[in-house]
Design a protein around this motif. Structure first.
Motif, PDB file in Angstrom:
ATOM      1  N   GLY A 160      13.079 -72.704-114.501  1.00 25.14           N
ATOM      2  CA  GLY A 160      13.049 -71.405-115.162  1.00 25.14           C
ATOM      3  C   GLY A 160      14.241 -71.258-116.092  1.00 25.14           C
ATOM      4  O   GLY A 160      15.099 -72.137-116.166  1.00 25.14           O
ATOM      5  N   THR A 161      14.310 -70.149-116.797  1.00 23.29           N
ATOM      6  CA  THR A 161      15.437 -69.936-117.698  1.00 23.29           C
ATOM      7  C   THR A 161      16.694 -69.514-116.936  1.00 23.29           C
ATOM      8  O   THR A 161      17.802 -69.792-117.365  1.00 23.29           O
ATOM      9  CB  THR A 161      15.104 -68.867-118.756  1.00 23.29           C
ATOM     10  N   LYS A 162      16.514 -68.867-115.781  1.00 27.47           N
ATOM     11  CA  LYS A 162      17.661 -68.388-114.999  1.00 27.47           C
ATOM     12  C   LYS A 162      17.855 -69.136-113.693  1.00 27.47           C
ATOM     13  O   LYS A 162      18.933 -69.105-113.117  1.00 27.47           O
ATOM     14  CB  LYS A 162      17.498 -66.896-114.699  1.00 27.47           C
ATOM     15  N   THR A 163      16.797 -69.774-113.205  1.00 26.24           N
ATOM     16  CA  THR A 163      16.869 -70.476-111.927  1.00 26.24           C
ATOM     17  C   THR A 163      16.069 -71.776-111.981  1.00 26.24           C
ATOM     18  O   THR A 163      15.244 -71.977-112.870  1.00 26.24           O
ATOM     19  CB  THR A 163      16.294 -69.617-110.776  1.00 26.24           C
ATOM     20  N   ARG A 200      20.822 -71.142-112.576  1.00 32.71           N
ATOM     21  CA  ARG A 200      21.138 -71.947-113.762  1.00 32.71           C
ATOM     22  C   ARG A 200      22.466 -71.524-114.357  1.00 32.71           C
ATOM     23  O   ARG A 200      22.791 -70.342-114.396  1.00 32.71           O
ATOM     24  CB  ARG A 200      20.043 -71.790-114.830  1.00 32.71           C
ATOM     25  N   ASP A 238      24.183 -77.711-113.909  1.00 31.59           N
ATOM     26  CA  ASP A 238      22.840 -77.768-113.304  1.00 31.59           C
ATOM     27  C   ASP A 238      22.499 -79.202-112.902  1.00 31.59           C
ATOM     28  O   ASP A 238      21.992 -79.439-111.797  1.00 31.59           O
ATOM     29  CB  ASP A 238      21.774 -77.261-114.278  1.00 31.59           C
ATOM     30  N   ARG A 281       8.332 -73.299-123.620  1.00 25.85           N
ATOM     31  CA  ARG A 281       8.810 -73.654-122.273  1.00 25.85           C
ATOM     32  C   ARG A 281       8.520 -75.118-121.952  1.00 25.85           C
ATOM     33  O   ARG A 281       9.279 -75.763-121.235  1.00 25.85           O
ATOM     34  CB  ARG A 281       8.212 -72.718-121.221  1.00 25.85           C
ATOM     35  N   ALA A 321      11.252 -76.995-123.677  1.00 26.21           N
ATOM     36  CA  ALA A 321      12.509 -76.857-122.935  1.00 26.21           C
ATOM     37  C   ALA A 321      12.511 -77.762-121.699  1.00 26.21           C
ATOM     38  O   ALA A 321      13.533 -78.391-121.378  1.00 26.21           O
ATOM     39  CB  ALA A 321      12.730 -75.400-122.537  1.00 26.21           C
ATOM     40  N   THR A 322      11.369 -77.855-121.030  1.00 27.68           N
ATOM     41  CA  THR A 322      11.265 -78.708-119.843  1.00 27.68           C
ATOM     42  C   THR A 322      11.412 -80.179-120.232  1.00 27.68           C
ATOM     43  O   THR A 322      12.147 -80.929-119.588  1.00 27.68           O
ATOM     44  CB  THR A 322       9.914 -78.480-119.127  1.00 27.68           C
ATOM     45  N   ASP A 373      10.503 -68.768-107.354  1.00 32.34           N
ATOM     46  CA  ASP A 373      10.647 -70.064-108.031  1.00 32.34           C
ATOM     47  C   ASP A 373      10.549 -71.242-107.062  1.00 32.34           C
ATOM     48  O   ASP A 373       9.951 -72.267-107.381  1.00 32.34           O
ATOM     49  CB  ASP A 373      11.957 -70.116-108.817  1.00 32.34           C
TER      50      ASP A 373
END
Length: 163
Positions: free
Chosen positions: A25-28, A49, A55, A86, A89-90, A136
């Motif tokens: 995720g963007t935050k976790t 994150r 990370d 997304r 990003a992954t 998540d």
């Protein structure tokens, strides 16, 4: 590090090697681990994150401690099968991890994994606040369980072919 298909991973895993599931995720980062028999996915605590280097270090420490043989990472495709930001990003995260580890990654289509995780948490009557904390890792568990089920099917197919 290598990016493998699930079929390639099936050919490289030895008995008793556990694999981890990731929901980026963007935050976790949601985490899940398989048992040594690779039958069941179990959610693990979510990683908050920070910067990529932090990370990556946290994830690799987890991998060392848990003896992770491979990562199955959710690929958040759009419902129509197209790749959005997304997905990019992954893929970038995995490319950056290539510089840091030899542990292979497998992309796994994660469409609806978060929806399924949310439903499961609702059925267990988990409060809204607790769902936000656990969603998540629950999604990572659904991603990993899908991959484990596929690995099991591939193993049964190989056994049938040899018999």
């Amino acid at each position: 590090m290598t990016v493998l298909t699930i079929e390639e991973l099936a050919g490289t895993l030895g008995p008793g090697q556990a694999i981890a599931g990731l929901d980026l995720g963007t935050k976790t980062i949601g985490l899940a681990m398989s048992d040594l028999g690779r039958r069941f996915a179990t959610p693990r605590p979510v990683l908050k994150r920070e910067k990529f280097t932090i990370d990556a270090e946290t994830l690799l420490n987890f991998a060392t401690k848990e003896k992770v043989a491979a990562f199955v990472i959710g690929l958040p495709m759009n419902m129509n099968g197209s790749a959005g930001p997304r997905v990019q990003a992954t893929r970038a995260f995995v490319r950056n991890m290539e510089q840091k580890t030899a542990i292979p990654f497998v992309y796994w289509d994660e469409r609806l994994s978060t929806v399924a995780a949310e439903r499961a948490l609702l059925e267990m009557d988990v409060s809204r606040a607790k769902r936000a904390e656990r969603i998540d890792s629950a999604a990572a568990s659904f991603i990993l369980q899908g991959a484990l089920d596929r690995l099991s099917l591939l193993a049964r197919s190989a056994d049938d072919t040899e018999a």
